[in-house]
Structures are given as C-alpha cells and as structure tokens.
Scaffold this active site. Structure first.
Site, PDB file in Angstrom:
ATOM      1  N   GLY A   1       0.192   3.703  -4.678  1.00  0.00           N
ATOM      2  CA  GLY A   1       0.830   3.000  -5.790  1.00  0.00           C
ATOM      3  C   GLY A   1       0.989   1.518  -5.499  1.00  0.00           C
ATOM      4  O   GLY A   1       0.142   0.871  -4.876  1.00  0.00           O
ATOM      5  N   SER A   2       2.127   0.971  -5.911  1.00  0.00           N
ATOM      6  CA  SER A   2       2.329  -0.490  -5.869  1.00  0.00           C
ATOM      7  C   SER A   2       2.428  -1.055  -4.463  1.00  0.00           C
ATOM      8  O   SER A   2       2.302  -2.280  -4.279  1.00  0.00           O
ATOM      9  CB  SER A   2       3.580  -0.858  -6.662  1.00  0.00           C
ATOM     10  OG  SER A   2       3.406  -0.540  -8.034  1.00  0.00           O
ATOM     11  N   THR A   3       2.668  -0.213  -3.430  1.00  0.00           N
ATOM     12  CA  THR A   3       2.707  -0.741  -2.064  1.00  0.00           C
ATOM     13  C   THR A   3       1.337  -1.230  -1.612  1.00  0.00           C
ATOM     14  O   THR A   3       1.227  -1.919  -0.590  1.00  0.00           O
ATOM     15  CB  THR A   3       3.220   0.323  -1.075  1.00  0.00           C
ATOM     16  OG1 THR A   3       2.466   1.527  -1.249  1.00  0.00           O
ATOM     17  CG2 THR A   3       4.701   0.607  -1.310  1.00  0.00           C
ATOM     18  N   PHE A   4       0.286  -0.905  -2.389  1.00  0.00           N
ATOM     19  CA  PHE A   4      -1.055  -1.383  -2.057  1.00  0.00           C
ATOM     20  C   PHE A   4      -1.355  -2.731  -2.717  1.00  0.00           C
ATOM     21  O   PHE A   4      -2.351  -3.382  -2.396  1.00  0.00           O
ATOM     22  CB  PHE A   4      -2.101  -0.345  -2.485  1.00  0.00           C
ATOM     23  CG  PHE A   4      -3.454  -0.533  -1.836  1.00  0.00           C
ATOM     24  CD1 PHE A   4      -3.676  -0.141  -0.530  1.00  0.00           C
ATOM     25  CD2 PHE A   4      -4.507  -1.111  -2.537  1.00  0.00           C
ATOM     26  CE1 PHE A   4      -4.920  -0.318   0.066  1.00  0.00           C
ATOM     27  CE2 PHE A   4      -5.753  -1.287  -1.947  1.00  0.00           C
ATOM     28  CZ  PHE A   4      -5.960  -0.890  -0.641  1.00  0.00           C
ATOM     29  N   LYS A   5      -0.496  -3.173  -3.637  1.00  0.00           N
ATOM     30  CA  LYS A   5      -0.763  -4.412  -4.379  1.00  0.00           C
ATOM     31  C   LYS A   5      -0.851  -5.650  -3.488  1.00  0.00           C
ATOM     32  O   LYS A   5      -1.730  -6.502  -3.706  1.00  0.00           O
ATOM     33  CB  LYS A   5       0.291  -4.592  -5.469  1.00  0.00           C
ATOM     34  CG  LYS A   5       0.151  -3.618  -6.628  1.00  0.00           C
ATOM     35  CD  LYS A   5       1.282  -3.772  -7.648  1.00  0.00           C
ATOM     36  CE  LYS A   5       1.126  -2.773  -8.785  1.00  0.00           C
ATOM     37  NZ  LYS A   5       2.249  -2.841  -9.753  1.00  0.00           N
TER      38      LYS A   5
END
Length: 623
Positions: free
Chosen positions: A344-348
């Site tokens: 999810g957003s931790t990969f952004k």
C-alpha cells in the site's frame, strides 16, 4: 596178515590214548564203500598265510601302503590349502569385518550444541542436563495410586493422568521428558522401585517466547526445526569425532584408542544482532495494540540501515519453544519473511525516489488531485474520498494521494518503471539468514508494460506483493544514502571472553539511488510526520520521517476484501543522521482503522525504547 604189509604204529593223542587211523583199509572184499551224505559239504581250501612271508609279496604290499598314505596326505593337504584360500582370500573381508565388530566399538560422544546469545550476551538458547522419567509398574513395591500421588506433586500434573499411564502397560512407560535436576532429585528421594531416570541434554530457552520468531526450536533429536536453530545448524553443532574403542574378552571397553581431549569442546557461542530489551519493548507495544483493535496478527522490524543488522524482529501471535509440541505448527514460520502482502502507501516514498532518480519529476513538480482518475476504464480514488487540489510531491506524500501518485508514475515509460522495480528486487528474496523466506510476486514484464492499469496500481502499492522484511530493506536504502543492504540476524561466533571468533561474509551493498535523491525523499517523509498522516509517530525533540499505509487485503476468491485491511507504518530516524528503520504491520484490525491510528503508535513506542537503550541525543531541529 601177510608179511609185506606192515602194521603202522598208532600216534598218541593229546590225552595219551592211541588214535585209530581214519584211512580206509586196503583190501579187496573187506573194503566198505564210503557214501557221501547230501548234507556233507565239499572240503574248503584254506589260505596259506606262510605265503605272505614271501619277500616279493611283502615288497608289493608296502608300496601299496605308502601309496595309500601319500594319496590320503596329498588329498588332505589339498583340502587344507583350498580351505585356507577360502578363509584368507575369498572370505577375508567379511571375516575381518566380523572380527572388528566383535572386538571394536565405534562411539560418537554427545557434545552439546552451542548457545545462542543476543548482542549483549544474554542467553537465548542453551543446552542443560535434563532427565527422562520412565515407569515400570511391574516393579512397584507400592500401589500405583500411591506412587501416582507422590509423583503428581513433583511433576505438577494430575495423579489421575499418571494412574492412567501406569495402567497402559507393565513396563517402559515414558512419564516425563526434559525434567530439571531439581525435579529429578525430588524423584530420586522417593526411593521407589520401578521409577527410572535417564540423563540427557535438553535445549532450554530461558527467554521463552521473547525471541521464538528468531531463535526457533530443536526437536527431541536435538535438530533445529525453525529460526536460526534450523538455518544455522552447521554453526550451532560442534564437530564430533567418532572414536574407536577395543573390547576385552568379557566385553569391557578399553580406552586404548581414546584420543586426548575427546570430551573437551570449544566454548564458542552464536551471537545474534537482536537486543533482548528492544525485543521485549517491541513485543509489548505490538500485543497491546493488537488487543486494542482485535487484530489477527502483527509484526515489528527494527533494522540498522547502515549494514542491515536486525535489532528486533517480533511476530505475533508466537509460541514458547520450550513447549513447542503444544503449539500451532503455523506459528513456527515467521510471517514477516514467509508471507506476502501488498504494502500500500508505505511503498509511495520508493516510487517518488524512482521518479526523482529517473528525472521524470522534480521536487517542486505540482499535480492536480481531483479526487479520482480514470485509467484504462478503471476509476482510481483516494483512500479518503475527496479532492486535494494542486499538490507538490511532498504534499502528495503528506496527504497519501493515490491520484497524485498515479500521475507521478505516468511520467515514466512502463518499461523504464518496470526496470526500476526489478532493480529494487521485487519478485525476489532478500537473502536473510532465517529459513523459509518467500520471494515477492510481480507481474511479468509483458503483462506490466502492455496494461496501463498495472503501473497505475503499483504507484500506490497494490498489484504486487512482498514480505515485510523486504519493505524494511527498501526503506533502509532511503536511510543509508541509496544502498541495498542484506538484512541479517547472525553477528558471528564469539568466545568466552566475548571476542569475535568468526563473522559471516555479507554481500556488498548495491547502490540503487543517489544520496541526494534519498535525502530529498527523507525530508518529504519528515513532513508526513510533522504535517501529514504520520503525526501519531511524533517524538518531541527528534526528527522522524515516516509513511502510513492502509491497504486492501486480497481475497482468496479473487479481487479484494471489502472489510479486511492491513495497516502499517514505517519510520526512519533521526532524519539528520538517519540510521534506524522501524516497520510495524498489523493484519486485519477491527473497527475504523488506518495506518496512522493502528501502526504509527506502535512505531512511536519502539522508537522511544530505542532512544533510551541507545542513548540517542535529540536532533537539531531545523528552524
């Protein structure tokens, strides 16, 4: 009587009387004709033994005798030679083997496994003398009930259960395994016939479940089955030589072949990179938050970004390795490196680093967030519906804008973007020194580049999967200036003085980003904590960078679950001298859950413990 016929004198018999001649009388008419009766046999000729005294005959008989004796001796010698050849040549190997089996004994003495300690020398696993209790009811001098009652007090079990065991068979009942010396002494003091104690070594885990996810356990055969007990079997098992002992005629072993120092072994210990104190603080924080949100499971990883050393690795729920036989086998694998999830957003932040490094965007590039965006017929929305308007790259991370991230990645050609993902190792394992690691999953290059929706979903951390340990490794690259280091837990072998005896050779760190790019991304992540969704991770006086994540969970029937979520938060600190990466992932918390409300507080608690343990001074706050 005529004169011409003389009368023969009679020969005297042995008794002195005369014997009348039996010859027929000569004379014409007075002669009587002799008749032979049918029963009367013809006279037999007897052998004249005097002929044997003939010199020529005696010579022939002696030669025959010599010939017979020579023939017998020759045949005997030939038979003996054949038998000797059979014994000395044909059957020699098998006879030699039998002789050795009867005369020699080969023993492999038991040598304890090396102990496992944490980075400060605290014992995590060690061998200790233990005892197995066997019962032979047929030898009991007291009633089974009386003995069961006495044993129940020492063993801490039910007397009724012991009685049931005693009634199963008459001998050879294993009552208890791995008893302590205190328990064995208590049983010995009972002085009860029919109870037998067998000494052996057992593996003891004094910290119980504190580090079970890392240490693992050994089975009854003293072989590692999980954790470093399994992956580092060659380091934990000391070298043992098989010794040959002679056996005397009465079966007694003679120590004439015992090498000097046979039972002396090294005092080396396997030292890990984890810290017991930090491990305890991390587990406590995670369990508290999981109970608060009734979560299914969770994990925390603390990594030193400089070299990939893992300072803490916690997975919940866990098990007690001292009682592994009563635990769920599913707990023996560490899901932080064995199970995949969509980050999810931790990969952004990593996608921002890719776009910056590739020159597709600049830190001051602005995109307009209308709240949704259409890609190849698919509508993509923000997690919290609504429009954010014009957003800078830093603001896209602060607001965790999915729409903004799609537009960022659209500035890259799909083939170039895919190449960057491969450079980060997606779809591969990180090579940690724990067992059962799973490689990530990613679409093939053809699938990825031929579909516009694949790069779009990957931009906000969906459509591919990796392990939590892999995500921690990638964020460590943002913290250390752009190098991919290998996560590891084995520090090396140390001697009794704590001096390093051996260290593993780790792969050379592989550069993927430039230091300027990672520093720019770190400052954007710091804004997430100070101004955006990561405010719950703030610690006064310290510069912390971070990113929240709330991702949908893939459904077993395809697509995504409408209710199940995975919440996460990754923190990097201190931003002014980045060193530590702290990742928390909580699976399926209940209620209105987000990475900011579930995972961020856990990371904050762990960082506070780390600050205290490592005595990290406050940061120089930027004006």
């Amino acid at each position: 009587m005529p004169e011409s016929v003389k009368k023969l004198p009679r020969k005297p018999t042995q008794n002195g009387k005369s014997r009348q001649s039996s010859e027929p009388k000569q004379g014409g008419e007075n002669r009587q004709q002799e008749k032979i009766s049918p029963q009367q046999s013809l006279p037999q000729k007897s052998f004249d033994w005097s002929l044997l005294r003939s010199p020529s005959l005696l010579l022939g008989t002696s030669s025959l005798r010599l010939l017979l004796v020579w023939l017998i001796m020759s045949l005997s010698g030939l038979g003996l030679a054949i038998n000797l050849y059979r014994l000395q040549v044909v059957q020699a190997p098998s006879l030699l083997q039998k002789a050795r089996q009867q005369q020699m004994v080969y023993l492999r003495p038991f040598v304890p496994r090396r102990s496992i300690v944490d980075r400060s020398g605290n014992v995590l696993a060690t061998d200790r003398p233990a005892y197995t209790l066997y019962a032979h009811p047929k030898l009991f001098k007291q009633s089974k009930q009386a003995i069961a009652t006495k044993l129940a007090v020492i063993l801490g079990v039910s007397a009724d259960n012991l009685l049931k065991q005693f009634n199963k068979q008459e001998s050879g009942i294993r009552v208890a395994y791995a008893l302590t010396e205190e328990e064995a002494d208590g049983i010995s003091q009972l002085r009860t016939d029919g109870l037998e104690l067998i000494q052996h070594y057992a593996r003891l885990y004094p910290q119980q479940d504190l580090a079970a996810d890392v240490v693992g356990y050994v089975d009854v055969d003293h072989r590692g089955q999980a954790g470093v007990e399994y992956s580092q079997e060659n380091l934990l098992t000391r070298a043992v030589r098989t010794v040959r002992l002679s056996r005397a005629g009465n079966g007694t072993l003679m120590p004439d072949h015992v090498p000097e120092g046979l039972l002396h072994f090294d005092e080396l210990q396997l030292q890990l990179t984890i810290d017991n104190r930090l491990q305890r603080a991390a587990r406590s924080a995670l369990k508290q938050q999981m109970e608060l949100f009734s979560a299914k499971r969770g994990t925390i990883i603390v990594m030193d970004a400089r070299d990939g050393a893992v300072l803490s690795l916690v997975a919940e729920p866990t098990y007690n390795p001292n009682e592994y036989s009563t635990s769920d086998v599913g707990l023996f694998k560490n899901w932080a490196l064995a199970d995949l999830y969509e980050p999810g957003s931790t990969f952004k932040p990593l996608n921002i680093a890719i776009a910056l490094e590739a020159g597709a965007i600049k830190p001051d590039t602005v995109f307009y967030d209308r709240g949704q965006i259409q890609v190849a017929g698919w509508q993509i929305k923000n997690a919290e519906e609504g429009s954010h308007g014009a957003l800078s790259i830093s603001q896209i991370l602060q607001q965790s804008s999915n729409v903004g991230m799609v537009q960022v990645i659209q500035q890259l050609k799909p083939s170039i973007y895919y190449g960057w993902l491969e450079r980060l190792g997606l779809g591969q394992a990180v090579g940690i020194d724990l067992p059962f690691e799973s490689p990530g999953q990613m679409k093939s290059q053809e699938q990825f580049t031929s579909s516009r929706i694949e790069p779009a979903t990957t931009s906000f951390g969906q459509g591919f999967s990796l392990t939590p340990i892999h995500l921690a490794q990638l964020h460590a690259a943002l913290a250390n200036g752009g190098k991919l280091v290998t996560p590891h837990l084995v520090r090396g072998l140390i001697d009794s003085q704590g001096q390093m005896y051996w260290q593993p050779t780790l792969p050379t760190p592989r550069p993927v980003f430039s230091p300027s790019t990672t520093q720019t991304v770190l400052e954007m992540m710091e804004a997430v904590v100070t101004k955006g969704t990561g405010k719950a991770a703030q610690i006064p006086g310290y510069r912390i960078g971070g990113k929240t994540g709330t991702s949908q969970k893939a459904s077993a029937t395809g697509g995504y679950s409408s209710s199940a979520r995975i919440t996460s938060f990754v923190g990097i600190f201190p931003v002014d001298a980045p060193r530590y990466v702290v990742l928390a992932v909580v699976d399926e918390p209940k209620g209105k859950v987000y990475g900011s409300t579930v995972a961020a507080p856990v990371v904050k608690s762990v960082m506070e413990a780390l600050i205290s343990l490592e005595k990290i001074p406050p940061s120089e706050i930027k004006n």
